[in-house]
Write a protein that holds these residues in place. Sequence first.
Motif, short mmCIF file in Angstrom:
data_model
loop_
_atom_site.label_atom_id
_atom_site.label_comp_id
_atom_site.label_asym_id
_atom_site.label_seq_id
_atom_site.Cartn_x
_atom_site.Cartn_y
_atom_site.Cartn_z
N GLY A 190 -19.55 8.48 28.42
CA GLY A 190 -19.00 7.69 27.32
C GLY A 190 -18.57 6.31 27.78
N GLU A 191 -17.95 6.22 28.97
CA GLU A 191 -17.54 4.92 29.51
C GLU A 191 -18.75 4.03 29.78
N ILE A 192 -19.81 4.64 30.29
CA ILE A 192 -21.03 3.87 30.56
C ILE A 192 -21.63 3.35 29.25
N GLY A 193 -21.56 4.17 28.20
CA GLY A 193 -22.05 3.72 26.90
C GLY A 193 -21.29 2.51 26.39
N LEU A 194 -19.97 2.52 26.55
CA LEU A 194 -19.16 1.37 26.12
C LEU A 194 -19.49 0.12 26.93
N THR A 195 -19.66 0.31 28.23
CA THR A 195 -20.01 -0.83 29.09
C THR A 195 -21.38 -1.38 28.74
N LYS A 196 -22.31 -0.49 28.39
CA LYS A 196 -23.64 -0.95 27.97
C LYS A 196 -23.56 -1.80 26.71
N ASN A 197 -22.71 -1.37 25.79
CA ASN A 197 -22.53 -2.16 24.56
C ASN A 197 -21.97 -3.54 24.88
N ARG A 198 -21.03 -3.59 25.84
CA ARG A 198 -20.45 -4.87 26.23
C ARG A 198 -21.52 -5.78 26.83
N LEU A 199 -22.38 -5.20 27.68
CA LEU A 199 -23.45 -5.98 28.29
C LEU A 199 -24.44 -6.48 27.23
N THR A 200 -24.72 -5.64 26.24
CA THR A 200 -25.63 -6.04 25.16
C THR A 200 -25.06 -7.24 24.40
N SER A 201 -23.73 -7.19 24.15
CA SER A 201 -23.09 -8.30 23.45
C SER A 201 -23.12 -9.59 24.28
N LEU A 202 -22.85 -9.46 25.59
CA LEU A 202 -22.89 -10.64 26.46
C LEU A 202 -24.30 -11.20 26.56
N ARG A 203 -25.29 -10.33 26.58
CA ARG A 203 -26.68 -10.78 26.63
C ARG A 203 -27.01 -11.61 25.40
N ALA A 204 -26.56 -11.14 24.25
CA ALA A 204 -26.81 -11.89 23.01
C ALA A 204 -26.13 -13.26 23.05
N ASP A 205 -24.90 -13.30 23.62
CA ASP A 205 -24.20 -14.59 23.72
C ASP A 205 -24.96 -15.55 24.62
N LEU A 229 -28.17 -15.53 25.38
CA LEU A 229 -29.42 -15.94 24.74
C LEU A 229 -29.15 -16.97 23.64
N ALA A 230 -27.94 -16.93 23.08
CA ALA A 230 -27.58 -17.90 22.03
C ALA A 230 -27.12 -19.23 22.61
N GLY A 231 -27.11 -19.33 23.94
CA GLY A 231 -26.78 -20.60 24.57
C GLY A 231 -25.40 -20.67 25.17
N ARG A 232 -24.61 -19.60 25.08
CA ARG A 232 -23.26 -19.62 25.66
C ARG A 232 -23.34 -19.28 27.14
N SER A 233 -23.16 -20.25 27.99
CA SER A 233 -23.21 -20.04 29.44
C SER A 233 -21.99 -20.63 30.13
N ASP A 234 -20.87 -20.63 29.41
CA ASP A 234 -19.64 -21.17 30.00
C ASP A 234 -19.09 -20.19 31.03
N SER A 235 -18.14 -20.65 31.79
CA SER A 235 -17.58 -19.85 32.89
C SER A 235 -16.94 -18.57 32.38
N GLU A 236 -16.34 -18.61 31.20
CA GLU A 236 -15.69 -17.41 30.66
C GLU A 236 -16.71 -16.32 30.38
N THR A 237 -17.85 -16.73 29.80
CA THR A 237 -18.91 -15.74 29.51
C THR A 237 -19.48 -15.17 30.79
#
Length: 646
Positions: free
Chosen positions: A259-274, A276-284
Amino acid sequence: MSDFAGMEDLLRDFLQEAGDLLSDVDNKLVELERSPGDRQLLNDIFRGFHTIKGGAGFLNAVELVKLCHLTENLFDKLRNAEMLLTPSLMDIIMAATQGVRQMFAEIGQGTQPRSAEAEIIAALRSALDGQAPAKPSEAPTRPSGATTPVAQASAGGASGGPDWQALHAAVSGSQALPVVASAAASVAAPATSAVSAAAAESGEMRPHFPPEGRRATDKPGAVASGAVSGRRADERAANRETTIRVDTARLDQVLNLSGEIGLTKNRLTSLRADILAGRSDSETLQALDQAVSQLDLLVSDLQNSVMKTRMQPIGRLFQKYPRIARDLARQLGKDVELALLGEETEVDKTMIEDLADPLIHLIRNAVDHGVESPDDRVLAGKPAKSVVRLEARQEGDHIVLIVADDGRGMSPERIRAKAIEKNIISEEEANTLDDRQSLNLIFLPGFSTMSQASAVSGRGVGMDVVKTNIQKLNGSIEIRSEPGKGSVFLISLPLTLAILPVLLVLLGEQPFALPLSMVREILPIDHANMQEVGGKETLVVRGEILPVIALSRLLGWPQVQQPDYGVLMQTAERSFILAVDNFAGRDDAVIKALDDFRPRGVAGVTTLSNGQIVLILDMKELLADLASVAERDVRGSHVRALELFT
């Protein structure tokens, strides 16, 4: 067609549960022999037969019911002080359990068991009628091939030692052992399983005993040749247990990590979308780094948790050996106690299965040849009762198994003399061996100290099989012995066979994996300091002269450049320096077996993080091949090729 068609699930559960009950009964019988007045033991054994009999009745195994019912009634009389437990009566009980165990083998093959041996039935009925117990001439035999684990372990051994069956000859005229009266109340087993539920329902019940040969821990590994041994190997593979008992807490941990791995995968998917949308700041990018680190940690924890589900207490294997040791000691007229230590130590399930045969050989050798007779022990100033110790413990990332006895020990001089007598080595070769190398001679095929006085085995019978099977598990075996004091066999094994710590070395640009358990240290090779000894290149490391073997030579590759680095490696028999071109680091290799085609000298393959496939080398096989070539090259020399690298 199976006699149990439509009952496969019930049969499988019955064999598993009744097998555990039988092992428990066997151990309690050994304890009862030492404490014949123990009312708790008498009640426990009675309940064991009662419960197993009920399950057998549900399967309509009539002959098993009859044998188990007679034995149960015998224990009912014993626990109610209506009978006295004598050594001859105990032999009959042991023979009966052996017969039930053999019937279990027939049930496991899908057939209704045949009647027990007439002598056993007659002896039980005579005892129940208050007559002197009849004397069974030998342990029951079943020509159908339903062999006991001990018989299986001794059959087909490369050393050619005689087979052994646990004989249950009654001892006539023995002094009765008093049995303390116990409560007459019959205790019914709780109906909580396929076995016990059937016991509660069936009224007049039926006996059932699984052969130890049906258990996963009873898979022999004796090396044999020919069509017969091939069939035996096929039967053993077919009988290999494919199920495992797992604590639900461990499964819960796996579920939580998933379950924890599933949540982390969702987080990675969200960051990947960010991204790809051009967000490459240090926070991301920092959030991405944290998510990847968390995923790495979770996957590592999940891997460890899954590995733990494969781990089983080695006590499940140990629990069958007291009976084996007892039967053999009784046959030989010895008083032997098998002490079990570290039963809670956990080992990979597949490893437990493959350890059964080596441990049987070691225990049989200890009881038959290691310990003295009671009279000889008293003359030597020792207690009449000898102790054989079977111990397991975890040391770091390895499991250590110990089989020790307090017997006569082994004499290196006598072993060398026996090896010369059997033309295994010459006198000149024997003179070059130290005590450790002399003791290791017992692992050579064909070696045995057996004399006609020993009906079972000599020191060395089956030991080549032991060493071969231990090496297949990436383990090693060591002998320590002191004449007059006893012998100790130490087996070192990795915790698991699924993951192997390796050292990655380079030959040119090609990486190879070496088992890290064999690596002592890494050192540079100074070619100016290399010397030739006996035509072999050597280096002196802290006063120790070690042969230098190029990895290219082991693999049969052309040597393009002089190796610059050496890996000081150590096996149970030898130490040497493996010359390599460079290193690529350390890794925990997930081993992939090469089932269809395995080149000699290759233990398996693994995949690196970059996707590159790497061969995991089997150093023992490579060294054995090199020794064979060297032996042909130096024919006529007084130095054995197998000792070139010691």
